[in-house]
Design a protein around this motif. Structure first.
Motif, short mmCIF file in Angstrom:
data_model
loop_
_atom_site.label_atom_id
_atom_site.label_comp_id
_atom_site.label_asym_id
_atom_site.label_seq_id
_atom_site.Cartn_x
_atom_site.Cartn_y
_atom_site.Cartn_z
N ALA A 308 0.82 -1.21 0.00
CA ALA A 308 0.00 0.00 0.00
C ALA A 308 0.86 1.26 0.00
O ALA A 308 0.52 2.26 -0.66
N VAL A 309 1.97 1.24 0.73
CA VAL A 309 2.78 2.45 0.90
C VAL A 309 3.62 2.75 -0.34
O VAL A 309 3.66 3.88 -0.82
N VAL A 310 4.30 1.74 -0.86
CA VAL A 310 5.22 1.97 -1.97
C VAL A 310 4.51 2.49 -3.22
O VAL A 310 4.95 3.49 -3.82
N PRO A 311 3.40 1.89 -3.68
CA PRO A 311 2.71 2.46 -4.85
C PRO A 311 2.21 3.88 -4.61
O PRO A 311 2.27 4.72 -5.52
N ALA A 312 1.72 4.16 -3.40
CA ALA A 312 1.25 5.52 -3.11
C ALA A 312 2.40 6.52 -3.17
O ALA A 312 2.26 7.63 -3.71
N SER A 313 3.56 6.13 -2.65
CA SER A 313 4.72 7.02 -2.70
C SER A 313 5.17 7.27 -4.13
O SER A 313 5.45 8.41 -4.52
N LEU A 314 5.24 6.21 -4.91
CA LEU A 314 5.66 6.36 -6.29
C LEU A 314 4.66 7.19 -7.09
O LEU A 314 5.06 7.97 -7.97
N ALA A 315 3.38 7.06 -6.80
CA ALA A 315 2.38 7.86 -7.50
C ALA A 315 2.54 9.34 -7.17
O ALA A 315 2.44 10.21 -8.05
N ALA A 316 2.81 9.66 -5.90
CA ALA A 316 3.02 11.06 -5.51
C ALA A 316 4.28 11.61 -6.17
O ALA A 316 4.29 12.76 -6.66
N LEU A 317 5.34 10.81 -6.21
CA LEU A 317 6.56 11.26 -6.89
C LEU A 317 6.33 11.49 -8.38
O LEU A 317 6.81 12.48 -8.95
N ALA A 318 5.59 10.58 -8.99
CA ALA A 318 5.34 10.71 -10.43
C ALA A 318 4.53 11.97 -10.74
O ALA A 318 4.85 12.71 -11.68
N TYR A 319 3.52 12.23 -9.92
CA TYR A 319 2.70 13.41 -10.18
C TYR A 319 3.49 14.70 -9.93
O TYR A 319 3.41 15.65 -10.72
N GLY A 320 4.25 14.73 -8.84
CA GLY A 320 5.04 15.93 -8.55
C GLY A 320 6.08 16.20 -9.62
O GLY A 320 6.25 17.34 -10.06
N GLY A 321 6.79 15.15 -10.05
CA GLY A 321 7.78 15.33 -11.10
C GLY A 321 7.16 15.73 -12.42
O GLY A 321 7.69 16.61 -13.14
N TRP A 322 6.04 15.08 -12.77
CA TRP A 322 5.37 15.42 -14.02
C TRP A 322 4.89 16.86 -14.01
O TRP A 322 5.05 17.60 -15.00
N TYR A 323 4.31 17.32 -12.90
CA TYR A 323 3.78 18.68 -12.84
C TYR A 323 4.90 19.70 -12.99
O TYR A 323 4.74 20.73 -13.68
N ALA A 324 6.05 19.44 -12.34
CA ALA A 324 7.15 20.39 -12.44
C ALA A 324 7.67 20.50 -13.87
O ALA A 324 7.92 21.60 -14.38
N LEU A 325 7.80 19.37 -14.56
CA LEU A 325 8.31 19.39 -15.93
C LEU A 325 7.26 19.90 -16.92
O LEU A 325 7.59 20.61 -17.88
N ALA A 326 5.99 19.54 -16.70
CA ALA A 326 4.94 19.95 -17.63
C ALA A 326 4.65 21.44 -17.55
O ALA A 326 4.21 22.04 -18.54
N HIS A 327 4.90 22.07 -16.40
CA HIS A 327 4.64 23.50 -16.23
C HIS A 327 5.93 24.30 -16.19
O HIS A 327 5.99 25.39 -15.59
N ARG A 328 6.93 23.77 -16.82
CA ARG A 328 8.23 24.44 -16.81
C ARG A 328 8.15 25.80 -17.48
O ARG A 328 8.76 26.78 -17.02
#
Length: 455
Positions: A308-328
């Motif tokens: 439960a923890v690892v997929p949730a952590s990876l999902a948060a990392l993926a969204y945060g990284g994507w948002y930073a790069l997509a709104h560069r």
């Protein structure tokens, strides 16, 4: 406002197990070395008088041999007081021995109440990352190690532990340990800005208690802009007693909902561009990290499954990284310190993995004790975290005119890389090392300890 800065504090938890090997006698201790002849009468000897040992009793009679004297078990205060009263009634007053203080516990232990080196190491790495970021300005530094999220998570863990005591005393203690070093630093910064022509207004009260961003001029901005972290930390300390009560009622739902405020501030209500808006944005950005500290201290993370923890952590990392790069293009950079929503999700995923790894594997990094200099460095960084955080920007500012003087020395100009930022980085750390004994004693006074040049 700068989003890439940070502060301090361990405690922390680990232990050691000791095993022993036990054996037994397969012969069961029987004294017979000759088999008995069954069917033959056995003579048991003459009867003896009672009170005299028989032949077998003489053979196996226990002989007491005194061994080395063992220390008596430690008495509690209650038993010691009772024994003293009884002795006074029969033989008169008994002199009370003077207690000898025991040495402090080793820092490599955690179960005995000493600092946890896993948390200490994370705090030291976070401080190094802050100084590195402010020297080189690398946008990717926050992706490698989101130091601010880590620092808020560590502070949340320590705050939850402290709130086992009355809340008013805990809040007062936290403010007392933070404000004196801040006052010492702030008095010099304010004086320098006033000499440079700055005229303060009523907002100078935020230089006494930084519940809002303290004011200043553009000349001293590089020094005072890092104070947003102290302001956010103080607000988290003040809000922790009610936050912890709410968290204990529904830990996992509260932890998940804590990311909602930053989403609302991004897509719903836009906060004002003032002290209130800045404070609200910072609290929403790092609320999840602070509550992850609660979750670790309360044992919530230990009860969760990795699935439960690892997929949730990876999902948060993926969204945060994507948002930073997509709104560069919108923000002009992918630096997380300039993008609150990306910072919130990336820090949440990163910190959750770090804290869950600690809770799930019970890591304490006790092996640091085998490396004396490294262990000593980690200790100094944690004992002087506020000093390092406050003075590192001033050290980097002073490094520039100091290096300019080096150009006047032909040998320095020839052999030293004076134009390199790495050289400025090294000079900055030398100046930070000077600031630690010069100003670090304020942290000892704030903690009501004997002032020391080095912890």
């Amino acid at each position: 406002m700068s989003w890439g800065a940070e502060q301090q504090g361990q405690g922390y938890d680990g232990g050691y197990g000791y095993g022993s090997a036990y054996g037994y006698d397969p012969g069961h201790g029987l004294p017979y070395d000759q088999p008995l002849s069954y069917g033959q009468p056995v003579s048991y000897g003459q009867p003896t008088e009672y009170g005299q040992p028989g032949p077998y009793e003489e053979q196996w009679q226990y002989q007491y041999v005194p061994g080395p004297e063992e220390p008596a078990p430690a008495e509690t205060a209650e038993t010691a007081e009772t024994a003293e009263v009884e002795a006074a009634e029969t033989t008169g007053p008994v002199p009370v021995p003077i207690p000898v203080p025991s040495p402090p516990p080793s820092s490599e232990k955690g179960a005995g109440g000493a600092r946890d080196r896993y948390f200490d190491a994370l705090r030291a790495v976070a401080l190094v990352r802050v100084v590195t970021y402010h020297t080189f300005g690398w946008a990717w530094a926050g992706l490698v190690f989101p130091s601010m999220g880590v620092m808020f998570a560590l502070a949340g863990t320590l705050m939850a532990k402290s709130l086992e005591r009355p809340a008013i005393g805990v809040v007062r203690s936290r403010m007392r340990r933070l404000l004196p070093p801040f006052w010492l630093w702030g008095s010099l910064v304010v004086l320098a800005m006033m000499i440079h022509g700055w005229m303060p207004g009523w907002q100078i009260v935020f230089w006494v208690v930084p519940l809002g961003d303290p004011p200043g001029d553009a000349w001293g901005a590089q020094a005072w802009e890092i104070l947003w972290y102290l302001r956010a930390y103080l607000w988290f300390v003040l809000l922790s007693p009610p936050l912890l009560k709410v968290f204990r009622k529904a830990p996992v739902p509260v932890l998940l909902v804590s990311l909602v405020p930053i989403v609302v501030l991004r897509y719903g209500w836009q906060p004002p561009d003032d002290r209130f808006g800045s404070a609200l944005t910072d609290l929403a950005t790092y609320l999840f990290c602070w509550l992850v500290g609660f979750a670790h201290r309360e044992g919530v993370l230990r009860r969760l499954r990795p699935a439960a923890v690892v997929p949730a952590s990876l999902a948060a990392l993926a969204y945060g990284g994507w948002y930073a790069l997509a709104h560069r293009s919108e923000f002009g950079t992918y630096d997380l310190d300039e993008i609150p929503l990306a910072q919130a999700f990336w820090s949440a995923g990163f910190v959750l993995l770090l804290m869950y790894f600690k809770a799930y594997r019970d890591v304490d990094l006790a092996w640091l004790a085998r490396f004396g200099r490294l262990d000593r460095t980690v200790t100094v960084f944690n004992a002087r975290a506020v000093t390092i955080y406050l003075w590192h920007e001033i050290a980097l500012v002073l490094a520039v005119p100091l290096i300019d003087q080096f150009w006047k020395v032909p040998a320095f100009e020839k052999w030293l890389p004076l134009e390199s930022q790495w050289f400025m980085f090294a000079v900055g750390w030398v100046l930070i090392g000077i600031a630690i004994p010069l100003f670090g004693w304020a942290e000892d006074l704030a903690a009501r300890k004997r002032p020391r040049l080095l912890p």
